[in-house]
Design a protein around this motif. Sequence first.
Motif, mmCIF file in Angstrom:
data_model
loop_
_atom_site.group_PDB
_atom_site.id
_atom_site.type_symbol
_atom_site.label_atom_id
_atom_site.label_comp_id
_atom_site.label_asym_id
_atom_site.label_seq_id
_atom_site.Cartn_x
_atom_site.Cartn_y
_atom_site.Cartn_z
ATOM 1 N N LEU A 15 20.203 -102.963 -20.977
ATOM 2 C CA LEU A 15 21.613 -103.171 -21.312
ATOM 3 C C LEU A 15 22.236 -101.868 -21.783
ATOM 4 N N TYR A 16 21.499 -101.085 -22.552
ATOM 5 C CA TYR A 16 22.003 -99.792 -23.007
ATOM 6 C C TYR A 16 22.259 -98.869 -21.815
ATOM 7 N N SER A 17 21.352 -98.893 -20.844
ATOM 8 C CA SER A 17 21.544 -98.080 -19.635
ATOM 9 C C SER A 17 22.802 -98.512 -18.886
ATOM 10 N N CYS A 18 23.038 -99.811 -18.814
ATOM 11 C CA CYS A 18 24.257 -100.309 -18.171
ATOM 12 C C CYS A 18 25.493 -99.817 -18.913
ATOM 13 N N ALA A 19 25.428 -99.800 -20.251
ATOM 14 C CA ALA A 19 26.558 -99.319 -21.047
ATOM 15 C C ALA A 19 26.847 -97.856 -20.743
ATOM 16 N N VAL A 20 25.797 -97.048 -20.643
ATOM 17 C CA VAL A 20 25.969 -95.625 -20.335
ATOM 18 C C VAL A 20 26.555 -95.455 -18.939
ATOM 19 N N THR A 27 35.295 -101.692 -22.250
ATOM 20 C CA THR A 27 35.313 -102.011 -23.668
ATOM 21 C C THR A 27 34.172 -102.915 -24.101
ATOM 22 N N SER A 28 33.788 -103.872 -23.248
ATOM 23 C CA SER A 28 32.797 -104.865 -23.672
ATOM 24 C C SER A 28 31.364 -104.353 -23.616
ATOM 25 N N LEU A 29 31.162 -103.091 -23.164
ATOM 26 C CA LEU A 29 29.827 -102.497 -23.180
ATOM 27 C C LEU A 29 29.885 -101.114 -23.832
ATOM 28 N N PRO A 30 30.191 -101.057 -25.118
ATOM 29 C CA PRO A 30 30.210 -99.750 -25.790
ATOM 30 C C PRO A 30 28.798 -99.211 -25.977
ATOM 31 N N ILE A 31 28.690 -97.911 -26.034
ATOM 32 C CA ILE A 31 27.378 -97.284 -26.243
ATOM 33 C C ILE A 31 27.104 -97.286 -27.739
ATOM 34 N N ASP A 32 26.617 -98.418 -28.223
ATOM 35 C CA ASP A 32 26.399 -98.610 -29.646
ATOM 36 C C ASP A 32 25.201 -99.535 -29.825
ATOM 37 N N GLU A 33 24.092 -98.996 -30.334
ATOM 38 C CA GLU A 33 22.849 -99.767 -30.405
ATOM 39 C C GLU A 33 23.005 -101.039 -31.232
ATOM 40 N N HIS A 184 53.113 -91.170 -29.751
ATOM 41 C CA HIS A 184 54.157 -91.698 -30.626
ATOM 42 C C HIS A 184 53.644 -92.532 -31.795
ATOM 43 N N PHE A 185 52.432 -93.098 -31.665
ATOM 44 C CA PHE A 185 51.999 -94.034 -32.703
ATOM 45 C C PHE A 185 50.598 -93.756 -33.263
ATOM 46 N N PHE A 186 49.765 -93.013 -32.565
ATOM 47 C CA PHE A 186 48.376 -92.839 -32.974
ATOM 48 C C PHE A 186 48.004 -91.357 -33.048
ATOM 49 N N THR A 187 46.850 -91.116 -33.652
ATOM 50 C CA THR A 187 46.303 -89.756 -33.667
ATOM 51 C C THR A 187 44.844 -89.784 -33.224
ATOM 52 N N MET A 188 44.534 -90.671 -32.278
ATOM 53 C CA MET A 188 43.180 -90.743 -31.725
ATOM 54 C C MET A 188 43.274 -90.854 -30.217
ATOM 55 N N ASP A 189 42.251 -90.343 -29.519
ATOM 56 C CA ASP A 189 42.303 -90.395 -28.064
ATOM 57 C C ASP A 189 41.896 -91.775 -27.558
ATOM 58 N N PHE A 190 42.079 -91.984 -26.258
ATOM 59 C CA PHE A 190 41.832 -93.282 -25.636
ATOM 60 C C PHE A 190 40.389 -93.743 -25.831
ATOM 61 N N ASN A 191 39.431 -92.838 -25.627
ATOM 62 C CA ASN A 191 38.024 -93.226 -25.711
ATOM 63 C C ASN A 191 37.646 -93.683 -27.114
ATOM 64 N N GLN A 192 38.204 -93.029 -28.139
ATOM 65 C CA GLN A 192 37.913 -93.437 -29.510
ATOM 66 C C GLN A 192 38.512 -94.806 -29.805
ATOM 67 N N ALA A 193 39.762 -95.016 -29.398
ATOM 68 C CA ALA A 193 40.413 -96.309 -29.626
ATOM 69 C C ALA A 193 39.694 -97.421 -28.883
ATOM 70 N N ASP A 194 39.309 -97.156 -27.635
ATOM 71 C CA ASP A 194 38.610 -98.146 -26.821
ATOM 72 C C ASP A 194 37.249 -98.478 -27.427
ATOM 73 N N TYR A 195 36.560 -97.449 -27.924
ATOM 74 C CA TYR A 195 35.246 -97.646 -28.541
ATOM 75 C C TYR A 195 35.366 -98.483 -29.809
ATOM 76 N N THR A 197 37.573 -100.675 -30.617
ATOM 77 C CA THR A 197 37.827 -102.066 -30.255
ATOM 78 C C THR A 197 36.547 -102.724 -29.755
ATOM 79 N N GLY A 198 35.772 -102.000 -28.956
ATOM 80 C CA GLY A 198 34.531 -102.539 -28.403
ATOM 81 C C GLY A 198 33.526 -102.929 -29.464
ATOM 82 N N ILE A 199 33.508 -102.199 -30.591
ATOM 83 C CA ILE A 199 32.552 -102.514 -31.646
ATOM 84 C C ILE A 199 33.148 -103.445 -32.698
ATOM 85 N N GLY A 200 34.350 -103.961 -32.422
ATOM 86 C CA GLY A 200 34.945 -104.958 -33.305
ATOM 87 C C GLY A 200 35.831 -104.414 -34.402
ATOM 88 N N GLU A 201 36.075 -103.097 -34.409
ATOM 89 C CA GLU A 201 36.943 -102.500 -35.426
ATOM 90 C C GLU A 201 38.382 -102.520 -34.915
#
Length: 337
Positions: A15-20, A27-33, A184-195, A197-201
Amino acid sequence: MLVVRPITPQDYAALYSCAVESGYGFTSLPIDEDLLRRRIARAQEAFAREHVSEPGEEGYLFVMEDTESGEIVGCSGIEAAVGLTEAFYHYRLGKVVHHSKSLDVYNALETLTLCNDYTGVSEFCTLFLREPFRKNQNGRVLSRFRMLFMAEFRERFSDLAIAEMRGVSNENGESPFWDWLEQHFFTMDFNQADYLTGIGEKAFVAELMPQFPLYVKMLEPKAQEVIGQVHDNTRPALRMLESEGFKFRGYVDIFDAGPTVEVDVENIKTVRESMRKPVHIGDVADGADVILCNTRVADFRAARATIHVAEDSITVSQDTAEALRLKHGDSARFVAL
């Protein structure tokens, strides 16, 4: 044979390999053990619940395994009911009319409004098939078997089902839609925001997302162009879902503006056309090509198979029966591939 079955703790590395391999925007497969292990544990709890009368917090996660090599080639999931404990966000496309009769001015403008309209519905999610196995309709099997599972265990799912499609982003994971929001509203890039959300934050969504409707015309042209559009790699999955009856109703992802499609479960083509019959084991020469599954939850198995269909039963080969753990007299559910 490629067989779909419930995920187990032993499948973590796969599953981790699939996430990578799934890359940016999945979003539903973040690289987070920790999160991936929790998803496996949550799936095991869902499959272990024998008596479920209505959809709840269950998250069903499956893997597709090559029974000859033991290799895991993909994964696929269903959420029984989204948004029950964590807010489930979308943007809803709408219209606002600015009209002055005295000035003879009429403008109908598209808007994006943050909403939680899909709270409580079932979601098809986490569909990923590794590159070497994207052939021979394997992807179709890995997606559609979930509809057989849903047809067999209707009480576990909502009357409405959705699927979120990956939106447009480049090879570096940069989203034109998010670029405008970030500016206009954030100070984080797309990958950080997507990650996150993927881990529930997801708290930052409510805290920082604009709470009032956005006029689409205010967005940069590149951001406007991708609203409701899918990533090139996602087009085959979208076409398959559309053939099953899924439709776009104006809801898009809050990060990349990819479309969410929906359908009444009773109107899903696979659900409507699937049949449940007793099993015989024998010769299946000149049989029909189908997606076939047993009718057990914790011991669920599904695969592409050749079967012979009679009025009151089906005949499957010995190999198929062993792979799907079917015995003479068991019931099985199937649909034409």
